[in-house]
Write a protein that holds these residues in place. Structure first.
Motif, PDB file in Angstrom:
ATOM      1  N   PHE A   1       0.902  -1.202  -0.004  1.00  0.00           N
ATOM      2  CA  PHE A   1       0.074   0.028   0.045  1.00  0.00           C
ATOM      3  C   PHE A   1       0.984   1.375  -0.179  1.00  0.00           C
ATOM      4  O   PHE A   1       0.593   2.384  -0.674  1.00  0.00           O
ATOM      5  N   THR A   2       1.946   1.389   0.692  1.00  0.00           N
ATOM      6  CA  THR A   2       2.789   2.573   0.746  1.00  0.00           C
ATOM      7  C   THR A   2       3.372   2.788  -0.615  1.00  0.00           C
ATOM      8  O   THR A   2       3.361   3.827  -1.075  1.00  0.00           O
ATOM      9  N   GLY A   3       3.362   1.659  -1.433  1.00  0.00           N
ATOM     10  CA  GLY A   3       4.137   1.914  -2.939  1.00  0.00           C
ATOM     11  C   GLY A   3       2.864   2.445  -3.694  1.00  0.00           C
ATOM     12  O   GLY A   3       3.141   3.275  -4.492  1.00  0.00           O
ATOM     13  N   LYS A   4       1.578   1.831  -3.426  1.00  0.00           N
ATOM     14  CA  LYS A   4       0.424   2.160  -4.188  1.00  0.00           C
ATOM     15  C   LYS A   4       0.027   3.590  -3.970  1.00  0.00           C
ATOM     16  O   LYS A   4      -0.059   4.480  -4.689  1.00  0.00           O
ATOM     17  N   LEU A   5       0.272   4.144  -2.617  1.00  0.00           N
ATOM     18  CA  LEU A   5      -0.373   5.514  -2.162  1.00  0.00           C
ATOM     19  C   LEU A   5       0.710   6.248  -2.857  1.00  0.00           C
ATOM     20  O   LEU A   5       0.430   7.603  -3.463  1.00  0.00           O
ATOM     21  N   ALA A   6       2.344   6.017  -2.779  1.00  0.00           N
ATOM     22  CA  ALA A   6       3.143   6.965  -3.564  1.00  0.00           C
ATOM     23  C   ALA A   6       2.911   7.172  -4.712  1.00  0.00           C
ATOM     24  O   ALA A   6       2.988   8.222  -5.292  1.00  0.00           O
ATOM     25  N   ASN A   7       2.511   6.127  -5.578  1.00  0.00           N
ATOM     26  CA  ASN A   7       2.122   6.272  -6.973  1.00  0.00           C
ATOM     27  C   ASN A   7       1.080   7.026  -7.235  1.00  0.00           C
ATOM     28  O   ASN A   7       0.788   7.988  -8.161  1.00  0.00           O
ATOM     29  N   PHE A   8      -0.031   6.761  -6.344  1.00  0.00           N
ATOM     30  CA  PHE A   8      -1.366   7.785  -6.492  1.00  0.00           C
ATOM     31  C   PHE A   8      -1.083   9.077  -6.551  1.00  0.00           C
ATOM     32  O   PHE A   8      -1.514   9.820  -7.122  1.00  0.00           O
ATOM     33  N   LEU A   9      -0.113   9.398  -5.163  1.00  0.00           N
ATOM     34  CA  LEU A   9       0.187  10.899  -5.002  1.00  0.00           C
ATOM     35  C   LEU A   9       0.931  11.456  -5.895  1.00  0.00           C
ATOM     36  O   LEU A   9       0.985  12.931  -6.407  1.00  0.00           O
ATOM     37  N   LYS A  10       1.868  10.780  -6.467  1.00  0.00           N
ATOM     38  CA  LYS A  10       3.099  11.149  -7.668  1.00  0.00           C
ATOM     39  C   LYS A  10       2.012  11.429  -8.697  1.00  0.00           C
ATOM     40  O   LYS A  10       2.286  12.407  -9.503  1.00  0.00           O
ATOM     41  N   LYS A  11       1.137  10.640  -8.982  1.00  0.00           N
ATOM     42  CA  LYS A  11       0.052  11.060 -10.172  1.00  0.00           C
ATOM     43  C   LYS A  11      -0.799  12.318 -10.087  1.00  0.00           C
ATOM     44  O   LYS A  11      -0.946  12.990 -11.063  1.00  0.00           O
ATOM     45  N   GLN A  12      -0.639  12.855  -8.976  1.00  0.00           N
ATOM     46  CA  GLN A  12      -1.329  14.076  -8.487  1.00  0.00           C
ATOM     47  C   GLN A  12      -0.172  15.121  -8.670  1.00  0.00           C
ATOM     48  O   GLN A  12      -0.236  16.144  -8.165  1.00  0.00           O
ATOM     49  N   ASN A  13       1.226  14.736  -9.083  1.00  0.00           N
ATOM     50  CA  ASN A  13       2.056  15.869  -9.314  1.00  0.00           C
ATOM     51  C   ASN A  13       2.688  16.160  -7.809  1.00  0.00           C
ATOM     52  O   ASN A  13       3.170  17.205  -7.853  1.00  0.00           O
ATOM     53  N   ARG A  14       2.649  15.246  -6.946  1.00  0.00           N
ATOM     54  CA  ARG A  14       3.198  15.602  -5.466  1.00  0.00           C
ATOM     55  C   ARG A  14       4.570  14.924  -5.668  1.00  0.00           C
ATOM     56  O   ARG A  14       5.021  13.782  -5.960  1.00  0.00           O
ATOM     57  N   GLN A  15       5.599  15.564  -5.023  1.00  0.00           N
ATOM     58  CA  GLN A  15       6.871  15.144  -4.705  1.00  0.00           C
ATOM     59  C   GLN A  15       6.916  14.073  -3.410  1.00  0.00           C
ATOM     60  O   GLN A  15       6.471  14.475  -2.248  1.00  0.00           O
ATOM     61  N   VAL A  16       6.876  12.756  -3.576  1.00  0.00           N
ATOM     62  CA  VAL A  16       6.918  11.819  -2.514  1.00  0.00           C
ATOM     63  C   VAL A  16       8.307  11.222  -2.282  1.00  0.00           C
ATOM     64  O   VAL A  16       8.869  10.717  -3.029  1.00  0.00           O
ATOM     65  N   LEU A  17       8.384  10.830  -0.810  1.00  0.00           N
ATOM     66  CA  LEU A  17       9.444  10.065  -0.606  1.00  0.00           C
ATOM     67  C   LEU A  17       8.550   9.008   0.545  1.00  0.00           C
ATOM     68  O   LEU A  17       7.972   9.108   1.301  1.00  0.00           O
ATOM     69  N   VAL A  18       9.233   7.612   0.182  1.00  0.00           N
ATOM     70  CA  VAL A  18       8.641   6.545   1.277  1.00  0.00           C
ATOM     71  C   VAL A  18       9.928   6.317   2.026  1.00  0.00           C
ATOM     72  O   VAL A  18      11.084   6.538   1.814  1.00  0.00           O
TER      73      VAL A  18
ATOM     74  N   ASP B   1      14.341  -3.924   1.124  1.00  0.00           N
ATOM     75  CA  ASP B   1      14.656  -4.467  -0.356  1.00  0.00           C
ATOM     76  C   ASP B   1      13.061  -4.252  -1.210  1.00  0.00           C
ATOM     77  O   ASP B   1      13.025  -3.563  -2.354  1.00  0.00           O
ATOM     78  N   GLN B   2      12.370  -4.802  -0.388  1.00  0.00           N
ATOM     79  CA  GLN B   2      10.900  -4.822  -0.903  1.00  0.00           C
ATOM     80  C   GLN B   2      10.221  -3.482  -1.150  1.00  0.00           C
ATOM     81  O   GLN B   2       9.919  -3.251  -2.392  1.00  0.00           O
ATOM     82  N   LEU B   3      10.414  -2.409  -0.247  1.00  0.00           N
ATOM     83  CA  LEU B   3      10.033  -1.353  -0.675  1.00  0.00           C
ATOM     84  C   LEU B   3      10.816  -0.405  -1.683  1.00  0.00           C
ATOM     85  O   LEU B   3      10.015   0.206  -2.362  1.00  0.00           O
ATOM     86  N   LYS B   4      12.066  -0.883  -1.509  1.00  0.00           N
ATOM     87  CA  LYS B   4      13.048  -0.215  -2.577  1.00  0.00           C
ATOM     88  C   LYS B   4      12.433  -0.772  -4.083  1.00  0.00           C
ATOM     89  O   LYS B   4      12.358   0.150  -5.018  1.00  0.00           O
ATOM     90  N   VAL B   5      12.176  -1.922  -4.114  1.00  0.00           N
ATOM     91  CA  VAL B   5      11.733  -2.421  -5.530  1.00  0.00           C
ATOM     92  C   VAL B   5      10.389  -1.810  -6.021  1.00  0.00           C
ATOM     93  O   VAL B   5      10.267  -1.306  -7.040  1.00  0.00           O
ATOM     94  N   LEU B   6       9.453  -1.619  -5.001  1.00  0.00           N
ATOM     95  CA  LEU B   6       8.260  -1.045  -5.144  1.00  0.00           C
ATOM     96  C   LEU B   6       8.501   0.515  -5.565  1.00  0.00           C
ATOM     97  O   LEU B   6       7.756   1.072  -6.298  1.00  0.00           O
ATOM     98  N   ALA B   7       9.199   1.193  -4.993  1.00  0.00           N
ATOM     99  CA  ALA B   7       9.556   2.506  -5.013  1.00  0.00           C
ATOM    100  C   ALA B   7      10.024   2.724  -6.464  1.00  0.00           C
ATOM    101  O   ALA B   7       9.751   3.737  -7.258  1.00  0.00           O
ATOM    102  N   GLY B   8      10.880   1.763  -6.540  1.00  0.00           N
ATOM    103  CA  GLY B   8      11.426   1.891  -8.009  1.00  0.00           C
ATOM    104  C   GLY B   8      10.616   1.480  -9.196  1.00  0.00           C
ATOM    105  O   GLY B   8      10.516   2.478 -10.386  1.00  0.00           O
ATOM    106  N   GLN B   9       9.685   0.638  -8.825  1.00  0.00           N
ATOM    107  CA  GLN B   9       8.498   0.731  -9.991  1.00  0.00           C
ATOM    108  C   GLN B   9       7.538   1.639 -10.166  1.00  0.00           C
ATOM    109  O   GLN B   9       7.173   2.032 -11.511  1.00  0.00           O
ATOM    110  N   VAL B  10       7.532   2.778  -9.024  1.00  0.00           N
ATOM    111  CA  VAL B  10       6.576   3.635  -9.345  1.00  0.00           C
ATOM    112  C   VAL B  10       7.171   5.028  -9.316  1.00  0.00           C
ATOM    113  O   VAL B  10       6.841   6.285  -9.754  1.00  0.00           O
ATOM    114  N   GLY B  11       8.495   5.015  -9.510  1.00  0.00           N
ATOM    115  CA  GLY B  11       9.530   6.057  -9.344  1.00  0.00           C
ATOM    116  C   GLY B  11       9.510   7.225  -8.560  1.00  0.00           C
ATOM    117  O   GLY B  11       9.552   8.180  -8.643  1.00  0.00           O
ATOM    118  N   VAL B  12       9.545   6.817  -7.131  1.00  0.00           N
ATOM    119  CA  VAL B  12       9.662   7.674  -6.327  1.00  0.00           C
ATOM    120  C   VAL B  12      11.108   7.304  -5.301  1.00  0.00           C
ATOM    121  O   VAL B  12      11.429   6.223  -5.199  1.00  0.00           O
TER     122      VAL B  12
END
Ligand SMILES: Nc1nc2c(ncn2[C@@H]2O[C@H](COP(=O)(O)OP(=O)(O)OP(=O)(O)O)[C@@H](O)[C@H]2O)c(=O)[nH]1
Ligand SMILES: Nc1nc2c(ncn2[C@@H]2O[C@H](COP(=O)(O)OP(=O)(O)OP(=O)(O)O)[C@@H](O)[C@H]2O)c(=O)[nH]1
Ligand SMILES: [Mg+2]
Ligand SMILES: [Mg+2]
Lengths: 305, 301
Positions: free
Chosen positions: A115-132, A144-155
């Motif tokens: 969900f952390t990855g998904k929410l980051a993705n969701f907020l990034k799409k609203q043009n917000r600068q996100v850090l997880v 590692d898991q969070l890094k992979v997901l963050a990588g997928q969504v680009g945050v």
């Protein structure tokens, strides 16, 4: 082993069918069946009891119009009560603040990191600068898991492999966000049981230290009767602002949603519907009420009546 | 809150010397059981069995009643084929014994494998793990860390590779190394996803090219806090992979895992292990009497 909801209510409504008014006697069996149906949908037993007591009062208080069959009226009353209990309107999360801080908490394996990855993705799409922020220092490969997901969504991810105290990592992450001009920080934390005193103290401590704008409790929609205990304890300790219901792409009825709502009176803000980063939806109370009731079944039932 | 004694007192008052347990008490019993996620269907079955017992035995004393209830619930739980069930054991004459671990997302498959590997390893068995969850982010790393903790080899092809070929290689490696047991981790999957369920059947088929009887055991992991959906999980996983044993995790919390009673009864599958924490030693061989006791102890609260 279990009859489906439709069969159950069908049986229950047979008792009512053809009878002009809902009386105490003929409503009792129906109420019991509705309660059992709710329990089989994983609504907490006590919550189901409260709900059906209310439904009973409602049923007793309403005159049955000649045009409407008692069965239909019952379905209507049950649906109305559930929708109301699920909380009427949908509610957004609060991302005000500079940066806004969102704390994620819940039981093991409930879907927090995803969900952390998904929410980051969701907020990034609203043009917000996100850090997880990777604050699970316990589970093997959680970072590692969070890094992979963050990588997928680009945050960006903040992690500190040297630091074993999640409170410190969270604070560092927020400082880092300020330095790098991030507008939202999402804090992923380790899974923990409500009865684990040390771990519950830890999450309370994290919350105190970072004073989040929004605290979200992530819960698996397949959870059974225990959802109530867990939600209560988490709420007592971290007073969360909202609930995230996960794994709704499965076929659980999701009665836990109703139980949690009834016990802690906090809105469900998101639903998670898959493993992919896009599988996130806002929560609609009426749809959830329908899911718990199996409205597809119920509607066809009424049509047959 | 009702106390335990209270409940049994009430139950006995209603059934002692009667041939039928009365409505109100049955409602209480129903409440107690469904509160542990036993589910309405199984609860009604238990109640019927108690009614039959009472009708047959005519007179039932207070202390007997407690016993009967426990016995009837325990009777629904399949006996563990490996015997009395206090120690971890492998059937003789099968080498390597191949265990495939399956279940929905996040139930505790990988953790259970780590713990199992540790127990087998401690018992002097040679263990090989297969990282056939090539899908979930960092799933391979997670299993590798467990392998390092325990000190057993993990066969992996990395992420996004074919899980069936990982499983094949793990089994092959097990034979080459003269291992006693090979445990295959698989990605979590919801049982209503047909494509993913078919993938499990494929993993199985591919392993069978190497060892015809593999996997000797398909262990379905259920989260102890899951409600009635676990029944559907058991139904679909059984269809796809012929589940032979169950593990229930996260019983260190307040959840009771009562749904497993109906599952074990309906599918005739024994519960083999329970998970009681996140640490390496937090795995126990299932003991049905202890499990039933913990079910009834909740009303003490
Ligand atoms: N099908 C489905 N799977 C999900 C969903 N959300 C999470 N998952 C999966 O559930 C499993 C657990 O998710 P995680 O995000 O690791 O859960 P967690 O709460 O961070 O777990 P811990 O950190 O171990 O407590 C993973 O296999 C996820 O891919 C969802 O909405 N649907
Ligand atoms: N408290 C407790 N936590 C457990 C237990 N077993 C597993 N966990 C935790 O549950 C979470 C999920 O465990 P995993 O082993 O990753 O689950 P999985 O089924 O492999 O998950 P996926 O591969 O994502 O489907 C982790 O945080 C584990 O530490 C248990 O018996 N008790
Ligand atoms: Mg996590
Ligand atoms: Mg896993």
């Amino acid at each position: 082993m279990f009859d489906n909801l439709s069969t159950k209510l069908d049986r229950a409504f047979k008792t009512l069918k053809g009878q002009g008014s809902i009386t105490e006697i003929n409503v009792a069996q129906t109420i019991k069946e509705v309660r059992r149906a709710l329990v089989d949908a994983d609504v907490n037993y006590k919550v189901a009891k409260t709900v059906t007591d209310k439904i009973k009062d409602e049923a007793m208080g309403r005159d049955v119009l000649i045009a409407v069959s008692p069965g239909q009226l019952m379905v209507k009353i049950v649906h109305e009560e559930l929708t109301e209990l699920m909380g009427g309107e949908k509610q957004d999360i609060n991302i005000k603040g500079d940066p806004a801080i969102i704390l994620i908490a819940g039981l093991q394996g409930s879907g927090k990191t995803t969900f952390t990855g998904k929410l980051a993705n969701f907020l990034k799409k609203q043009n917000r600068q996100v850090l997880v922020a990777a604050c699970d220092v316990y589970r093997p490969a959680a970072i590692d898991q969070l890094k992979v997901l963050a990588g997928q969504v680009g945050v960006d991810v903040y992690s500190n492999l040297e630091e074993k105290n999640p409170v410190k990592i969270a604070q560092e992450a927020i400082a880092h966000a300020k330095q790098t001009g991030k507008k939202v920080v999402i804090i992923d934390t380790a899974g923990r049981l409500a009865v684990d005193e040390a771990m519950m103290n830890e999450i309370a401590e994290i919350k105190r230290a970072i004073n989040p704008t929004e605290t979200l409790f992530v819960v698996d929609s397949m959870t059974g009767q225990d959802a109530v205990n867990t939600a209560k304890t988490f709420n007592e300790r971290i007073n969360f602002d909202g609930v995230v219901l996960t794994k709704l792409d499965g076929d659980s009825r999701g009665g836990a949603a109703l139980s949690i709502r009834a016990v802690v009176e906090k809105p469900i803000k998101f639903i998670s519907t898959g493993e992919k980063m896009e599988a996130l939806d806002l929560f609609y109370p009426d749809r959830m009420a329908q899911r718990i009731l199996g409205m597809g079944d119920v509607i066809s039932l009424v049509e047959r009546a | 809150e009702k106390t335990k004694t209270n409940f049994f007192d009430q139950l006995s008052k209603a059934v002692v010397g009667k041939s039928k347990v009365d409505e109100e008490v049955l409602d209480d019993l129903e409440e107690m059981l469904v509160h542990s996620d036993v589910g309405v269907g199984t609860t009604i079955k238990i109640i019927k069995r108690i009614e039959e017992r009472v009708a047959r035995d005519k007179y039932v004393s207070t202390s007997e009643l407690d016993k009967i209830l426990r016995e009837e619930v325990a009777a629904l739980l399949e006996e563990n084929s490996s015997g009395k069930g206090t120690e971890l054991s492998l059937p003789a004459g099968i080498k390597p014994y191949v265990i495939m671990v399956v279940g929905v997302n996040g139930v505790g498959k990988t953790t259970t494998i780590g713990k199992l590997a540790s127990q087998f390893h401690k018992a002097g068995k040679k263990v090989v793990l297969g990282a056939a969850d090539t899908f979930r982010a960092a799933a391979v790393d997670q299993l590798i860390i467990w392998g390092e903790r325990v000190g057993v080899p993990v066969i992996s092809h990395g992420m996004n590779t074919d899980p069936a070929s990982v499983a094949f290689d793990a089994v092959k490696k097990g034979v080459e190394m003269d291992a006693d047991v090979v445990i295959i981790d698989t990605a979590g999957r919801l049982h209503n996803k047909v494509g993913l369920m078919n993938e499990l059947s494929k993993i199985k088929r591919v392993m069978q090219k190497f060892i015809e009887e593999a996997p000797h055991e398909v262990l379905l992991v259920l989260d102890g806090s899951t409600g009635q959906n676990a029944v559907l999980q058991a139904t679909e996983f059984t269809k796809a992979t012929d589940v032979t044993a169950l593990a229930i995790t996260k019983l260190d919390g307040t959840a009771k895992g009562g749904v497993v009673i109906g599952i074990s009864d309906e599918f005739k599958i024994p519960v083999k292990y329970i998970g009681v924490g996140e640490k390496i030693d937090d795995l126990q061989v299932f003991n049905k009497y202890e499990f039933v006791d913990s079910l009834f102890s909740q009303n003490k609260k």
